[in-house]
Design an enzyme around this catalytic site. Structure first.
Site, PDB file in Angstrom:
ATOM      1  N   GLU A  45     -71.824 -16.510  -5.077  1.00  0.00           N
ATOM      2  CA  GLU A  45     -72.467 -17.261  -6.158  1.00  0.00           C
ATOM      3  C   GLU A  45     -71.766 -18.574  -6.481  1.00  0.00           C
ATOM      4  O   GLU A  45     -72.084 -19.218  -7.469  1.00  0.00           O
ATOM      5  CB  GLU A  45     -72.659 -16.393  -7.404  1.00  0.00           C
ATOM      6  CG  GLU A  45     -71.476 -15.558  -7.812  1.00  0.00           C
ATOM      7  CD  GLU A  45     -71.782 -14.590  -8.959  1.00  0.00           C
ATOM      8  OE1 GLU A  45     -72.865 -14.633  -9.549  1.00  0.00           O
ATOM      9  OE2 GLU A  45     -70.877 -13.793  -9.261  1.00  0.00           O
ATOM     10  N   ARG A  68     -76.920 -22.976 -16.487  1.00  0.00           N
ATOM     11  CA  ARG A  68     -78.126 -22.149 -16.472  1.00  0.00           C
ATOM     12  C   ARG A  68     -78.611 -21.773 -17.866  1.00  0.00           C
ATOM     13  O   ARG A  68     -79.710 -21.253 -18.018  1.00  0.00           O
ATOM     14  CB  ARG A  68     -77.904 -20.886 -15.628  1.00  0.00           C
ATOM     15  CG  ARG A  68     -76.851 -19.963 -16.177  1.00  0.00           C
ATOM     16  CD  ARG A  68     -76.447 -18.907 -15.159  1.00  0.00           C
ATOM     17  NE  ARG A  68     -77.011 -17.605 -15.475  1.00  0.00           N
ATOM     18  CZ  ARG A  68     -76.598 -16.472 -14.922  1.00  0.00           C
ATOM     19  NH1 ARG A  68     -75.658 -16.467 -13.987  1.00  0.00           N
ATOM     20  NH2 ARG A  68     -77.144 -15.324 -15.264  1.00  0.00           N
ATOM     21  N   ARG A 114     -74.680  -4.406 -14.082  1.00  0.00           N
ATOM     22  CA  ARG A 114     -73.828  -5.378 -14.787  1.00  0.00           C
ATOM     23  C   ARG A 114     -72.988  -4.644 -15.822  1.00  0.00           C
ATOM     24  O   ARG A 114     -73.401  -4.466 -16.970  1.00  0.00           O
ATOM     25  CB  ARG A 114     -74.697  -6.424 -15.486  1.00  0.00           C
ATOM     26  CG  ARG A 114     -75.494  -7.323 -14.552  1.00  0.00           C
ATOM     27  CD  ARG A 114     -76.272  -8.340 -15.366  1.00  0.00           C
ATOM     28  NE  ARG A 114     -76.730  -9.463 -14.590  1.00  0.00           N
ATOM     29  CZ  ARG A 114     -77.994  -9.631 -14.179  1.00  0.00           C
ATOM     30  NH1 ARG A 114     -78.913  -8.730 -14.459  1.00  0.00           N
ATOM     31  NH2 ARG A 114     -78.344 -10.695 -13.491  1.00  0.00           N
ATOM     32  N   HIS A 139     -81.482 -11.520 -29.459  1.00  0.00           N
ATOM     33  CA  HIS A 139     -81.899 -10.228 -29.993  1.00  0.00           C
ATOM     34  C   HIS A 139     -83.424 -10.123 -30.083  1.00  0.00           C
ATOM     35  O   HIS A 139     -84.006  -9.087 -29.755  1.00  0.00           O
ATOM     36  CB  HIS A 139     -81.253 -10.014 -31.364  1.00  0.00           C
ATOM     37  CG  HIS A 139     -81.537  -8.661 -31.925  1.00  0.00           C
ATOM     38  ND1 HIS A 139     -81.050  -7.509 -31.344  1.00  0.00           N
ATOM     39  CD2 HIS A 139     -82.303  -8.266 -32.950  1.00  0.00           C
ATOM     40  CE1 HIS A 139     -81.490  -6.472 -32.020  1.00  0.00           C
ATOM     41  NE2 HIS A 139     -82.253  -6.899 -32.997  1.00  0.00           N
ATOM     42  N   ASN A 146     -78.546 -16.989  -9.431  1.00  0.00           N
ATOM     43  CA  ASN A 146     -78.466 -17.551 -10.791  1.00  0.00           C
ATOM     44  C   ASN A 146     -77.255 -18.464 -10.921  1.00  0.00           C
ATOM     45  O   ASN A 146     -77.347 -19.588 -11.410  1.00  0.00           O
ATOM     46  CB  ASN A 146     -78.340 -16.434 -11.839  1.00  0.00           C
ATOM     47  CG  ASN A 146     -79.474 -15.450 -11.765  1.00  0.00           C
ATOM     48  OD1 ASN A 146     -80.500 -15.750 -11.173  1.00  0.00           O
ATOM     49  ND2 ASN A 146     -79.301 -14.284 -12.359  1.00  0.00           N
ATOM     50  N   ASP A 147     -76.112 -17.950 -10.473  1.00  0.00           N
ATOM     51  CA  ASP A 147     -74.907 -18.769 -10.550  1.00  0.00           C
ATOM     52  C   ASP A 147     -74.803 -19.737  -9.387  1.00  0.00           C
ATOM     53  O   ASP A 147     -74.283 -20.838  -9.547  1.00  0.00           O
ATOM     54  CB  ASP A 147     -73.654 -17.876 -10.617  1.00  0.00           C
ATOM     55  CG  ASP A 147     -73.395 -17.420 -12.040  1.00  0.00           C
ATOM     56  OD1 ASP A 147     -73.481 -18.271 -12.951  1.00  0.00           O
ATOM     57  OD2 ASP A 147     -73.130 -16.224 -12.254  1.00  0.00           O
ATOM     58  N   CYS A 202     -79.605 -10.865  -5.364  1.00  0.00           N
ATOM     59  CA  CYS A 202     -79.804 -10.173  -6.637  1.00  0.00           C
ATOM     60  C   CYS A 202     -79.991 -11.133  -7.811  1.00  0.00           C
ATOM     61  O   CYS A 202     -79.982 -10.720  -8.962  1.00  0.00           O
ATOM     62  CB  CYS A 202     -78.659  -9.202  -6.922  1.00  0.00           C
ATOM     63  SG  CYS A 202     -77.080 -10.004  -7.151  1.00  0.00           S
ATOM     64  N   ARG A 239     -71.052  -3.585 -10.222  1.00  0.00           N
ATOM     65  CA  ARG A 239     -70.334  -4.857 -10.215  1.00  0.00           C
ATOM     66  C   ARG A 239     -69.206  -4.766 -11.239  1.00  0.00           C
ATOM     67  O   ARG A 239     -69.436  -4.386 -12.385  1.00  0.00           O
ATOM     68  CB  ARG A 239     -71.273  -6.003 -10.583  1.00  0.00           C
ATOM     69  CG  ARG A 239     -70.544  -7.334 -10.535  1.00  0.00           C
ATOM     70  CD  ARG A 239     -71.463  -8.494 -10.773  1.00  0.00           C
ATOM     71  NE  ARG A 239     -71.871  -8.583 -12.165  1.00  0.00           N
ATOM     72  CZ  ARG A 239     -72.749  -9.473 -12.628  1.00  0.00           C
ATOM     73  NH1 ARG A 239     -73.325 -10.313 -11.790  1.00  0.00           N
ATOM     74  NH2 ARG A 239     -73.070  -9.521 -13.891  1.00  0.00           N
TER      75      ARG A 239
HETATM   76  C1  PEP Z   1     -76.330 -14.216 -10.370  1.00  0.00           C
HETATM   77  O1  PEP Z   1     -75.470 -15.013 -10.734  1.00  0.00           O
HETATM   78  O2  PEP Z   1     -77.290 -14.519  -9.629  1.00  0.00           O
HETATM   79  C2  PEP Z   1     -76.295 -12.812 -10.827  1.00  0.00           C
HETATM   80  C3  PEP Z   1     -77.148 -11.923 -10.366  1.00  0.00           C
HETATM   81  O3  PEP Z   1     -75.358 -12.472 -11.747  1.00  0.00           O
HETATM   82  P1  PEP Z   1     -75.492 -12.765 -13.330  1.00  0.00           P
HETATM   83  O4  PEP Z   1     -76.907 -13.175 -13.582  1.00  0.00           O
HETATM   84  O5  PEP Z   1     -75.100 -11.504 -14.004  1.00  0.00           O
HETATM   85  O6  PEP Z   1     -74.510 -13.868 -13.511  1.00  0.00           O
HETATM   86 MG    MG Z   2     -73.610 -14.365 -11.628  1.00  0.00          MG
END
Ligand code: PEP
Ligand code: MG
Length: 588
Positions: free
Chosen positions: A435, A469, A300, A193, A458-459, A506, A336
C-alpha cells in the site's frame, strides 16, 4: 426543487418530511474558583459524577446494542473508555487541585482543549471525534450539575427524514426509530457515527452535505438518495415518481442477489475469482458466507481498540479471533496486525499528536515501536491458528527489514508457546499489504520473502498520488484509475506471479464494479470486499471472460491521464457487462 450533494454512506432511497435537529454545542460553564479547603469534597463530587456518567453510559450501551446492534453501540464503550482514561482525567483533577477550579469548569476546559487539538489537525476524520467529545462533555457536565442529558424534547410525528449538523451518539439512540426513514447531516464521513447507525438500521444516509439546515425547513418534502449521495429538497411530482420507481426496482434487485450467494464465482471462461470479505468486527464474519464469500481476506483488528482504555489483552485478542474462526466454519481468516496511527486511535491518546500522522508512526511502524503490544497480538494470533486456517498480514510495510523483524518476533512467540506446550500452526503464512510505492518498487525483493501480497488500493492511491483519502477538498484527485496506480498494480501482480505467491486486492477498488474487470485483467484472482458488496461483484465476475478483462486492462493502462482512463473504464465496463449494472443502486 433543489439538489444538494453529499457523501453516500448508507444505500437506499427515502421520501419523507424533514425533521430538523438543532446542533449540539459544548455546554457553557462559568469559570468558578473553589475554596482550597473544599478541594477534597470537589474531587469526590467529580468522582461521583464520573461514575454516574459511566453507569448511565453502560445502560445506554446495553439499550443501543439491543436496538441497533453491536457496531453502533460500541461508540458508548468508547465514551466509557474516555471517562476512564488517565490522559483525560489527570488534567481535570489537576485543574481542580492545583488551579482551584470547579469540576464543571475543569472538565469543560480539558475537553475543550482536546477539541481544539483535533480542530487544528484539519482532518475530516477527526470531526467524528470532536462530535464524540461534545457528546461526552454534555454527559459529564450534566452529571455534575444534576441535569440529565437532553437528547430531544420532541420526536417526529410522522415518518421523517432527520436533518442535522452532525448527530451525536446520544441523539441517535434517543430517536424513535419507527418514525425515521432516512438521515442526512452537514458534517461527517463514511466512518462517522451517523453513517454507522444508518447502515446498521438499514436507513438511507447521506453525510457531509455542507449547508443543509439553512436550506431545509421542518416539514419540507425531501428525498434522501443514499445510493447517489443526494438530498432533493421539495422535489416535483415527476422526480418523486422517478424515485418511487427506483425504490421498487431496488427491492426486486435485492431479491435476485440472494440467489447468487450459492453460485460459484467463475468467469464465463471458467476461471475462478476468489471472493473474500473485509471485516472490522468478529460478528461480521457470519455475513461473508451468507453473502457468498469464501473467507475473510482482511480483518481490521484495530477496531479492538474501540471502547477500551487499554491495549487489548492477549485473551481479548484471542477471544475475538476465536469468534471469527467459529463464524467462518473452516473458511480462512486473514488477520491484519494493528493498523494504528494516522486517524486510527493513537492520536487521540497521545500527549503530543504527530504533525503529519499519515506519514508518521503508524501501522507496522507503530507495532514495532510498541513491542509488548505487538508480541501480545502475535501470540494471540498464533494461538488462534490452532483453531482454524489463519494467516497474518502486516500493514503499510515499506522495508524488507520490517518484515524480517516481524518474522523474528513470530518465531520468538512460537518458541514461547512451544515451551508452554500451547499449540499453533507452525506453517502459518505471513504476508504484507502492498500500500505504499516503496513496497511496489521492491515487490520482487518482498516476493522472495513473504508468503502473500494483498494490494491495499485505499492507501496505495493516497501515497502514490499524495492525496489524503479523508480530505474532501482533494477528493476529486483521488483516482484509482490513475495510470501510475495501474502500473503499480501490474508490477505487484507480476512480481507475485514470478515467485508463485498469491496476490489479492483488498482496497475499496476491489468492490467497485468499474474496477473489478480491470483488476482481473491485470491478473488479480482474489478480491476482498465489504461483505455486502460480494453479490454484486460475483454477478459481474460471472458475466465477463478473462480475455475481455485482459483487453480492457491493456487499453486502460496505456492512457497518460487518469481522466481518460477513468472515462474509458466507466464507458467500457458498462458496454461489456451492462447486466452487472442493471438495477444496481447508484446508477441513474
Ligand atoms: C487499504 O489501504 O487499501 C486497506 C484495505 O486498508 P485500510 O483501508 O484499512 O487502510
Ligand atoms: Mg491501508
Amino acid at each position: 426543487m433543489k439538489t444538494i450533494k453529499g457523501i453516500k454512506v448508507a444505500p437506499g432511497i427515502a421520501i419523507g418530511r424533514a425533521f430538523v435537529i438543532d446542533e449540539v454545542a459544548l455546554p457553557r460553564v462559568r469559570r468558578r474558583k473553589i475554596d482550597p479547603v473544599a478541594v477534597r469534597d470537589e474531587l469526590v463530587r467529580f468522582e461521583q459524577a464520573r461514575k454516574e456518567a459511566i453507569a448511565e453510559l453502560n445502560r445506554v450501551h446495553a439499550h443501543a446494542r439491543e436496538e441497533m446492534g453491536e457496531d453502533p453501540a460500541r461508540v458508548f464503550l468508547f465514551h466509557i473508555g474516555m471517562l476512564n482514561d488517565p490522559a483525560m482525567l489527570e488534567p481535570i483533577r489537576k485543574k481542580i487541585e492545583d488551579d482551584l477550579l470547579s469540576p464543571e469548569y475543569a472538565s469543560a476546559e480539558v475537553i475543550k482543549s482536546w477539541i481544539q487539538r483535533f480542530q487544528k489537525m484539519h482532518e475530516p476524520a477527526f470531526s467524528t471525534k470532536i462530535n464524540d467529545l461534545v457528546d461526552l462533555a454534555n454527559r459529564l457536565i450534566g452529571a455534575l450539575i444534576g441535569r440529565k442529558l437532553i437528547e430531544f424534547d420532541e420526536q417526529p410525528d410522522g415518518q421523517a427524514i432527520v436533518i442535522a449538523h452532525e448527530l451525536t451518539p446520544s441523539q441517535t439512540i434517543a430517536f424513535d426509530r419507527s418514525r425515521i426513514l432516512g438521515l442526512a447531516t452537514e458534517l461527517g464521513g463514511p466512518t462517522s457515527h451517523t453513517a454507522i447507525v444508518a447502515r446498521a438500521l438499514g436507513l438511507p444516509g447521506v453525510v457531509g452535505a455542507g449547508e443543509l439546515r439553512t436550506q431545509v425547513d421542518d416539514g419540507d418534502l425531501l428525498i434522501v438518495d443514499g445510493d447517489r449521495g443526494r438530498i432533493i429538497i421539495d422535489p416535483d411530482e415527476e422526480t418523486v415518481e422517478h424515485y418511487r420507481g427506483l425504490m421498487q426496482q431496488a427491492q426486486e434487485f435485492d431479491r435476485s442477489l440472494v440467489e447468487l450467494a450459492r453460485l460459484p464465482s467463475v468467469t464465463t471462461d471458467g476461471v475462478e475469482i476468489e471472493l473474500l470479505g473485509n471485516i472490522e468486527f468478529p460478528d461480521e464474519a457470519s455475513n461473508v458466507a451468507e453473502r457468498g464469500g469464501t473467507g475473510v481476506g482482511l480483518y481490521r483488528t484495530e477496531f479492538l481498540y474501540l471502547g477500551t482504555d487499554h491495549d487489548p489483552t492477549e485473551n481479548e485478542h484471542f477471544e475475538a479471533y476465536k469468534r471469527c474462526i467459529e463464524r467462518l466454519d473452516g473458511q480462512s481468516l486473514t488477520i491484519r496486525t494493528f493498523d494504528l496511527g494516522a486517524d486510527k486511535y493513537t492520536q487521540m491518546r497521545s500527549e503530543k499528536p504527530e504533525r503529519n500522522p499519515f506519514l508518521g508512526q503508524r501501522s507496522i511502524r507503530h507495532s514495532l515501536a510498541n513491542l509488548p503490544m505487538f508480541r501480545t497480538q502475535l501470540r494471540a494470533i498464533l494461538r488462534a491458528s490452532a483453531l482454524g486456517p489463519v494467516r497474518i498480514m502486516l500493514p503499510l510495510v515499506t522495508s524488507v527489514h520490517e518484515f524480517r523483524q516481524t518474522r523474528y518476533l513470530i518465531r520468538d512467540a512460537m518458541e514461547d508457546l512451544d515451551d508452554l506446550g500451547i499449540s499453533y500452526d507452525p506453517l502459518i503464512k505471513v504476508g504484507i499489504m502492498v500500500e505504499v510505492p516503496a513496497a511496489v518498487m521492491l515487490a520482487d525483493a518482498f516476493a522472495r520473502e513473504v508468503d502473500f501480497f494483498s494490494i491495499g488500493t485505499n492507501d496505495l492511491v493516497q501515497y502514490t498520488l499524495a492525496v489524503d483519502r479523508t480530505n474532501e477538498r482533494v477528493a476529486a484527485l483521488y483516482q484509482p484509475a490513475h495510470p501510475a496506480v495501474l502500473k503499480m498494480i501490474r508490477m505487484v501482480v507480476r512480481a507475485a506471479r514470478s515467485k508463485k505467491i498469491p496476490v489479492s486486492c483488498c482496497g475499496e477498488a476491489a468492490g467497485d464494479l468499474e474496477y473489478v474487470p480491470l483488476l482481473i485483467g491485470l491478473g488479480v484472482r482474489t478480491l476482498s470486499v465489504t461483505p455486502s458488496g460480494i453479490p454484486l461483484v460475483k454477478r459481474l465476475v460471472r458475466s465477463v471472460s478473462i480475455h475481455q478483462c485482459e483487453r480492457l486492462a491493456k487499453k486502460a493502462i496505456q492512457f497518460d491521464s487518469e481522466l481518460e482512463a477513468g472515462a474509458f473504464l466507466r464507458d467500457r465496463v458498462r458496454k461489456i457487462v451492462p447486466e452487472a449494472f442493471e438495477g444496481r443502486a447508484g446508477e441513474d
